[in-house]
Design an enzyme around this catalytic site. Structure first.
Site, short mmCIF file in Angstrom:
data_model
loop_
_atom_site.label_atom_id
_atom_site.label_comp_id
_atom_site.label_asym_id
_atom_site.label_seq_id
_atom_site.Cartn_x
_atom_site.Cartn_y
_atom_site.Cartn_z
N GLU A 1 0.82 -1.21 0.00
CA GLU A 1 0.00 0.00 0.00
C GLU A 1 0.85 1.26 0.00
OE1 GLU A 1 -2.98 0.26 -0.67
OE2 GLU A 1 -3.67 -1.79 -0.45
N ASP B 1 -9.28 6.03 -1.86
CA ASP B 1 -8.16 6.54 -2.65
C ASP B 1 -8.71 7.24 -3.90
OD1 ASP B 1 -9.04 4.51 -4.24
OD2 ASP B 1 -7.06 3.85 -4.81
N TYR C 1 -6.23 6.62 4.21
CA TYR C 1 -6.38 5.60 3.19
C TYR C 1 -5.62 4.31 3.56
CZ TYR C 1 -5.36 2.52 -0.50
OH TYR C 1 -5.21 1.35 -1.18
#
Length: 364
Positions: free
Chosen positions: A40, A141, A123
DNA sequence: GAAGCGTGGTG
DNA sequence: TCACCAAGCTT
């Protein structure tokens, strides 16, 4: 802006579509929170195809949170070289050290615990909490903002915090128990179907029956984003200072642009050959020969570098190393074996055009 | 809220 | 060639 759009009808089609269409990505082999985390962070503002080889290499080099916590900064930056936004990896290491010190080396298992870590915002915390632990929190996102603004034909500026908060709140209300799959499905629809550039593939979209942008043919005006302000332009003179064996590099400051990376010495402005030679002599080196190199341009997100370069052969570059003043100066110069330069030092791609010349113009 | 922070792909 | 864009966070 559209109020009260009911998104609950989207849940089942979304989950069904995802199970049939999700990509087989390296970080989807398991739900190890470290794997999810690293992927991520790498994926922030970065394309999947670019991330894959970095992810594989990173996991081989640093397979555990503890290994990340203990890594030296130079090899860490080398693993990140070329990915950009280098504070991401520094923050990730800081968080790894926190996890080792305060959580026994295990990722905290709640959104609130995760979001408190360095470099992890709303996020990324949502992604880790939902994918690794199935906590029912959104992960909003750019993909999610785009597909939501289109499906509900919402012309709010998706870069504004208020818009993100509102869409996050809407998603919270419909978040199914399969939160990880649902969040990834939203992003996957954005990445594969409701794409940012070019024509969205509405015929493949599980949301087509519900989509106002499809119905009204307004997808090309959505999402709305404020324009970025123009980049400032900086002119630079880049110097390749070398003898037959070694070249002068410089470590960049620990804060700001390209922090902690290594660069070719460079000076603000366009220097003449005479000024470049004077600079080199000012560093206690004896230039033997100077040659102009091609001009180059490098575009950052917020700056544009226009560069000219000189290749400068010097006699006995080792005398440079012995000058104590250099180590006390504001710039951290060092001498590097030509063959090791690009292999062992993290050098930003801004210098690629000049780094090519490092091995080509030896005087031996 | 706005600015700082990379790089490579794309139309 | 160039503006825009990509699974954002920090200050």
């Amino acid at each position: 802006m559209i109020e009260n759009t009911d998104l609950s009808v989207l849940v089942e089609p979304t989950l069904t579509w995802y199970e049939a269409n999700k990509r087989d990505l390296p970080w989807r082999k398991d739900k190890d929170p470290y794997h999810i985390w690293v992927s991520e962070v790498m994926l922030q503002q970065t394309r999947v195809e670019a991330v894959i080889p970095y992810y594989e290499r990173f996991m081989t080099a640093l397979p555990t949170i503890e290994a990340l916590a203990k890594c030296q900064e130079d090899p860490l930056l080398k693993l990140w070289e070329g990915l950009g936004y280098y504070n991401r990896v520094r923050n990730m290491q800081k968080a790894a050290q926190t996890i080792c010190a305060e959580y026994g080396g295990q990722m905290p298992q709640t959104y609130d615990g995760i979001v408190a870590l360095s470099g992890i915002g709303p996020y990324t915390a949502g992604a880790i909490a939902s994918i690794a632990f199935d906590e029912r929190v959104p992960a909003v996102d750019g993909n999610v903002l785009r597909i939501l603004s289109r499906v509900s034909q919402d012309d709010s500026d998706i870069l504004k915090d208020a818009t993100k908060k509102r869409m996050t709140a809407q998603l919270s209300q419909i978040m199914p128990k399969e939160a990880g799959a649902f969040n990834q499905a939203l992003m996957e629809i954005g990445a594969l179907v409701c794409i940012p550039n070019g024509q969205p593939k509405c015929d493949l979209c599980p949301w087509q029956p519900f989509c106002l942008a499809y119905k009204n043919d307004t997808y090309d005006r959505l999402p709305v984003k404020t324009k970025a302000k123009p980049r400032r332009i900086e002119e630079k003179t880049v110097l390749l200072i070398q003898d037959g064996q070694k070249i002068v590099l410089r470590k960049r400051p620990s804060k700001g642009l390209l922090a902690g990376l290594y660069e070719l010495p460079n000076i603000e402005g366009y220097l003449t050959e005479e000024e470049a030679l004077a600079f080199v002599r000012g560093q206690n080196l004896a230039p033997l020969q100077i040659k102009k190199l091609p001009e180059a341009k490098h575009i950052f997100s917020h700056i544009e570098w226009l560069m000219q370069g000189f290749l400068i052969q010097v006699a006995d570059v080792d005398s440079f190393q012995q000058d104590e003043d250099l180590s006390k100066g504001p710039q951290d110069y060092l001498l590097v074996d030509i063959d090791k330069t690009r292999k062992e030092y993290a050098i930003p791609s801004a210098f690629d055009k000049y780094a090519e010349f490092i091995a080509l113009h030896r005087m031996d």
